[in-house]
Design an enzyme around this catalytic site. Structure first.
Site, PDB file in Angstrom:
ATOM      1  N   HIS A  88     -13.320   2.235   0.414  1.00  0.00           N
ATOM      2  CA  HIS A  88     -13.275   1.181   1.451  1.00  0.00           C
ATOM      3  C   HIS A  88     -13.846  -0.124   0.933  1.00  0.00           C
ATOM      4  CE1 HIS A  88     -13.530   4.383   4.892  1.00  0.00           C
ATOM      5  NE2 HIS A  88     -12.272   4.049   4.676  1.00  0.00           N
TER       6      HIS A  88
ATOM      7  N   LEU B 275     -15.930   1.992  10.288  1.00  0.00           N
ATOM      8  CA  LEU B 275     -15.765   3.206  11.087  1.00  0.00           C
ATOM      9  C   LEU B 275     -14.333   3.319  11.605  1.00  0.00           C
ATOM     10  CD1 LEU B 275     -19.045   2.794  13.211  1.00  0.00           C
ATOM     11  CD2 LEU B 275     -18.773   3.879  10.964  1.00  0.00           C
TER      12      LEU B 275
ATOM     13  N   GLU C 149      -8.108  -5.701   5.507  1.00  0.00           N
ATOM     14  CA  GLU C 149      -8.037  -5.317   4.093  1.00  0.00           C
ATOM     15  C   GLU C 149      -6.824  -5.946   3.410  1.00  0.00           C
ATOM     16  OE1 GLU C 149      -8.785  -1.294   5.737  1.00  0.00           O
ATOM     17  OE2 GLU C 149      -9.514  -0.877   3.723  1.00  0.00           O
TER      18      GLU C 149
ATOM     19  N   ASN D 117     -14.261  -1.442  18.351  1.00  0.00           N
ATOM     20  CA  ASN D 117     -13.888  -1.226  19.763  1.00  0.00           C
ATOM     21  C   ASN D 117     -14.850  -0.376  20.582  1.00  0.00           C
ATOM     22  OD1 ASN D 117     -11.172  -2.506  19.849  1.00  0.00           O
ATOM     23  ND2 ASN D 117     -10.830  -1.062  18.179  1.00  0.00           N
TER      24      ASN D 117
ATOM     25  N   ARG E  27      -2.603  -2.056  -3.431  1.00  0.00           N
ATOM     26  CA  ARG E  27      -3.850  -1.352  -3.126  1.00  0.00           C
ATOM     27  C   ARG E  27      -3.917  -0.074  -3.959  1.00  0.00           C
ATOM     28  NH1 ARG E  27      -5.487   2.722   1.503  1.00  0.00           N
ATOM     29  NH2 ARG E  27      -7.700   2.759   1.040  1.00  0.00           N
TER      30      ARG E  27
ATOM     31  N   ARG F 214     -12.959  14.720   8.380  1.00  0.00           N
ATOM     32  CA  ARG F 214     -13.798  15.107   7.227  1.00  0.00           C
ATOM     33  C   ARG F 214     -15.229  15.365   7.686  1.00  0.00           C
ATOM     34  NH1 ARG F 214     -11.952   9.963   4.416  1.00  0.00           N
ATOM     35  NH2 ARG F 214      -9.853  10.451   3.704  1.00  0.00           N
TER      36      ARG F 214
ATOM     37  N   LYS G   3       3.183   0.804   3.170  1.00  0.00           N
ATOM     38  CA  LYS G   3       2.850  -0.252   4.127  1.00  0.00           C
ATOM     39  C   LYS G   3       2.991  -1.565   3.395  1.00  0.00           C
ATOM     40  CE  LYS G   3      -0.772   2.026   6.707  1.00  0.00           C
ATOM     41  NZ  LYS G   3      -2.200   2.130   6.720  1.00  0.00           N
TER      42      LYS G   3
ATOM     43  N   ASN H 205       0.881  -1.166   0.000  1.00  0.00           N
ATOM     44  CA  ASN H 205       0.000   0.000   0.000  1.00  0.00           C
ATOM     45  C   ASN H 205       0.921   1.219   0.000  1.00  0.00           C
ATOM     46  OD1 ASN H 205      -1.818   2.014   0.435  1.00  0.00           O
ATOM     47  ND2 ASN H 205      -2.708   1.149   2.306  1.00  0.00           N
TER      48      ASN H 205
HETATM   49  P1  ADP Z   1      -7.731   4.195   9.890  1.00  0.00           P
HETATM   50  O1  ADP Z   1      -8.844   4.733   9.070  1.00  0.00           O
HETATM   51  O2  ADP Z   1      -6.642   5.189  10.142  1.00  0.00           O
HETATM   52  O3  ADP Z   1      -7.241   2.812   9.477  1.00  0.00           O
HETATM   53  P2  ADP Z   1      -8.678   2.822  12.261  1.00  0.00           P
HETATM   54  O4  ADP Z   1      -9.564   1.811  11.641  1.00  0.00           O
HETATM   55  O5  ADP Z   1      -7.413   2.365  12.900  1.00  0.00           O
HETATM   56  O6  ADP Z   1      -8.397   4.041  11.304  1.00  0.00           O
HETATM   57  O7  ADP Z   1      -9.549   3.589  13.375  1.00  0.00           O
HETATM   58  C1  ADP Z   1      -9.061   4.698  14.055  1.00  0.00           C
HETATM   59  C2  ADP Z   1     -10.138   5.179  15.008  1.00  0.00           C
HETATM   60  O8  ADP Z   1     -10.509   4.092  15.876  1.00  0.00           O
HETATM   61  C3  ADP Z   1      -9.652   6.318  15.899  1.00  0.00           C
HETATM   62  O9  ADP Z   1     -10.689   7.278  16.041  1.00  0.00           O
HETATM   63  C4  ADP Z   1      -9.427   5.609  17.223  1.00  0.00           C
HETATM   64  O10 ADP Z   1      -9.559   6.474  18.311  1.00  0.00           O
HETATM   65  C5  ADP Z   1     -10.539   4.578  17.194  1.00  0.00           C
HETATM   66  N1  ADP Z   1     -10.302   3.515  18.165  1.00  0.00           N
HETATM   67  C6  ADP Z   1      -9.298   2.616  18.201  1.00  0.00           C
HETATM   68  N2  ADP Z   1      -9.394   1.855  19.331  1.00  0.00           N
HETATM   69  C7  ADP Z   1     -10.481   2.297  20.008  1.00  0.00           C
HETATM   70  C8  ADP Z   1     -11.104   1.943  21.238  1.00  0.00           C
HETATM   71  N3  ADP Z   1     -10.624   0.973  21.998  1.00  0.00           N
HETATM   72  N4  ADP Z   1     -12.233   2.600  21.595  1.00  0.00           N
HETATM   73  C9  ADP Z   1     -12.717   3.608  20.837  1.00  0.00           C
HETATM   74  N5  ADP Z   1     -12.171   3.992  19.659  1.00  0.00           N
HETATM   75  C10 ADP Z   1     -11.067   3.353  19.260  1.00  0.00           C
END
Ligand code: ADP
Length: 402
Positions: free
Chosen positions: A182, A211, A386, A336, A93, A243, A14, A7
C-alpha cells in the site's frame, strides 16, 4: 500531458487516463473475468461536451493482449484519444518490487525480468502485472512506460524494523524480510497531509491508516516510512476483510496436526477465510456495521477486534515515532466509518489524540480534520487516490528521463 495508469491483475485490468494539466480523469474503466467464457468491460469517460458517459459490454476477452486492445479501441472510439501515441506515458502498478526497487523505474527488459524474478514473493500479483506490462510495451513501443511499486515507499525501513527474528540464512538466501505494501496510498496521503497542514513533509511525523479490504498502517518519520504493518506478504498486521493479520504462527502447526490441513489449505484459510469474514461471515464493513447495530454479537466482535488491533498499532507507532504530528485515516473504511475512527482513537488522550465527535460525524468528499483544536496530534480523514499518485510519479520519472 496525458498519462494512462494500468493496474493489471491475473484476470482483470483497471485503467485510468489522466490529464496532468489539472489532474482530471478523462476516462476510467475495469475489464474483468479475462479468459473466462464471458468477460465484462465498463468504462466511464467525459464526452466532448463534458458530460459523463458510461460504456458497458459483455464479450469474450481471451487474454491481456485482447484486453488492452479492447481498452485502446474504446478510448479511441469514444473520442477520448485519437491514437495511443497521443499518450505521454503509461504508469504500471506493481505490488512487489522486493529489495530491487526503491523508487519508480522506467520499464525495460531488465525491469521486467526483475519483476518476473520476484514472482515467488507475490505469486498472486506480479504475473498479472508483468503480462499487462509486456503487452502494453508491445502495443505502444514509443510511449515511455514506468513501473511504480507498492513496496518502494517502505524501502526506507531500518534493518531492525524489516528483519524477522528467524535464522539469518533465510534473509541471506531467500530475502525473507518485511517489505510492506500500500506504499502508493501511504505516500499519497502523507503528501496531502503535509499540504493540508502547511508543514514541510521532510519534518512531518505521521501514522497513516489505510483501511480497505486489505488494511495496513505506516509509521512515517520526516516524510519517510520507518515501519509498516504488512510484512513479507500482505497477510501480516491488522485484521482485514478476509486476512487474519497478526497471529501466533504456532496456530498453523497446531491446525495442521489436529485437522490435517495442508499448506495450501492453511494459506487459503489465512488469506481468504479469516479476518472480519472469519469472525462474522461478512467482509463488507457496511454490512457488518448494520448487523452489529441489529444486535448480531459476532458482527460486533468483528468490529471490536478490528478497532482493538488498530488501536494497538497506533500506540506502537506512537512509541516508534516519539512525536506524532498527525494520524491519517484513508481507504473505504477509514474514509467512511466514523465509528471505527472513534473507537480506535478512544482513550488515547495520553498520546495527545483527541477526537471531536461532531467533526468526526461529518461527511465530506475532501480532507477533514476530526481532532479537537487542542489535540496535540491532528487526526485527518484523507481520501486516497493511488491512481493519481501513480500518474504523478510516472510524469515525474518521464520528465527526469526522457
Ligand atoms: P479495496 O481494498 O478493495 O480497494 P476499499 O478501500 O474500497 O477496498 O474499502 C472497502 C471496505 O470499505 C469494505 O469493507 C466496505 O464495506 C468499506 N466501506 C465502504 N464504504 C463504507 C461506508 N460508508 N461505511 C463503512 N464502511 C464502508
Amino acid at each position: 500531458m496525458k498519462i494512462l495508469v494500468l493496474n493489471a491483475g491475473s484476470s482483470s485490468v483497471k485503467f485510468q487516463l489522466f490529464n496532468m494539466q489539472d489532474n482530471s480523469v478523462l476516462a476510467s474503466g475495469l475489464i474483468e473475468q479475462i479468459s473466462e467464457p464471458m468477460s465484462r468491460i465498463r468504462m466511464k469517460y467525459q464526452d466532448s461536451t463534458g458530460i459523463e458517459q458510461v460504456v458497458e459490454q459483455t464479450l469474450p476477452i481471451s487474454d491481456h493482449h485482447d484486453a488492452l486492445r479492447k481498452m485502446s479501441a474504446l478510448l479511441i472510439e469514444s473520442g477520448v484519444i485519437h491514437n495511443l501515441n497521443e499518450l505521454d506515458g503509461i504508469g504500471h502498478r506493481v505490488v512487489q518490487g522486493g529489495a530491487s526497487f526503491q523508487a519508480p523505474a522506467m520499464v525495460d527488459e531488465y525491469v521486467m525480468s526483475e519483476i518476473e524474478r520476484l514472482i515467488p514473493l507475490a505469486p498472486l500479483h506480479n504475473p498479472g502485472h508483468l503480462s499487462g506490462m509486456k503487452v502494453s510495451v508491445e502495443q505502444s513501443p514509443s510511449v515511455p512506460q514506468v513501473a511504480i511499486f507498492d513496496t518502494a515507499f517502505h524501502s526506507t525501513l531500518p534493518k531492525y524494523a524489516y528483519m524477522y527474528a528467524l535464522p539469518y540464512k533465510y534473509y541471506d538466501e531467500l530475502k525473507i524480510r518485511r517489505y510492506g505494501f500500500h506504499g502508493t496510498s501511504h505516500r499519497y496521503v502523507v503528501k496531502e497531509a503535509a499540504r493540508y497542514l502547511k508543514q514541510d513533509i521532510h519534518t512531518l511525523n505521521a501514522i497513516t491508516l489505510h483501511l480497505g479490504n486489505g488494511a495496513s498502517v505506516a509509521a512515517i518519520e520526516n516524510g519517510k516510512s520507518v515501519d509498516t504493518s504488512m510484512g513479507l506478504t500482505p497477510l501480516e498486521g491488522l485484521v482485514m476483510g478476509t486476512r487474519s493479520g497478526d497471529i501466533d504462527p504456532a496456530i498453523l502447526f497446531y491446525l495442521a496436526r489436529k485437522r490435517g490441513l495442508t499448506l495450501d489449505e492453511l494459506d487459503h484459510m489465512l488469506n481468504k477465510e479469516s479476518g472480519l469474514k472469519g469472525i462474522c461471515g461478512s467482509n463488507d464493513m457496511r454490512e457488518i456495521s448494520r448487523l452489529a447495530h441489529e444486535g448480531n454479537e459476532q458482527a460486533q466482535l468483528a468490529r471490536d477486534m478490528f478497532n482493538y488491533r488498530l488501536k494497538k498499532y497506533i500506540g506502537a507507532y506512537s512509541a516508534v515515532l516519539g512525536r506524532v504530528d498527525c494520524i491519517v485515516f484513508t481507504g473505504g473504511i477509514g474514509e467512511n466509518d466514523s465509528e471505527t475512527r472513534k473507537e480506535s482513537c478512544s482513550r488515547l488522550e495520553n498520546l495527545g489524540i483527541k477526537i471531536d465527535a461532531e467533526r468526526n460525524a461529518l461527511r465530506s468528499s475532501g480532507i477533514m480534520q476530526i481532532s479537537t483544536d487542542d489535540s496535540a496530534v491532528k487526526v485527518l480523514v484523507i481520501p486516497t487516490n493511488e491512481e493519481l499518485e501513480i500518474a504523478v510519479e510516472t510524469m515525474e520519472m518521464i520528465e527526469k528521463h526522457c
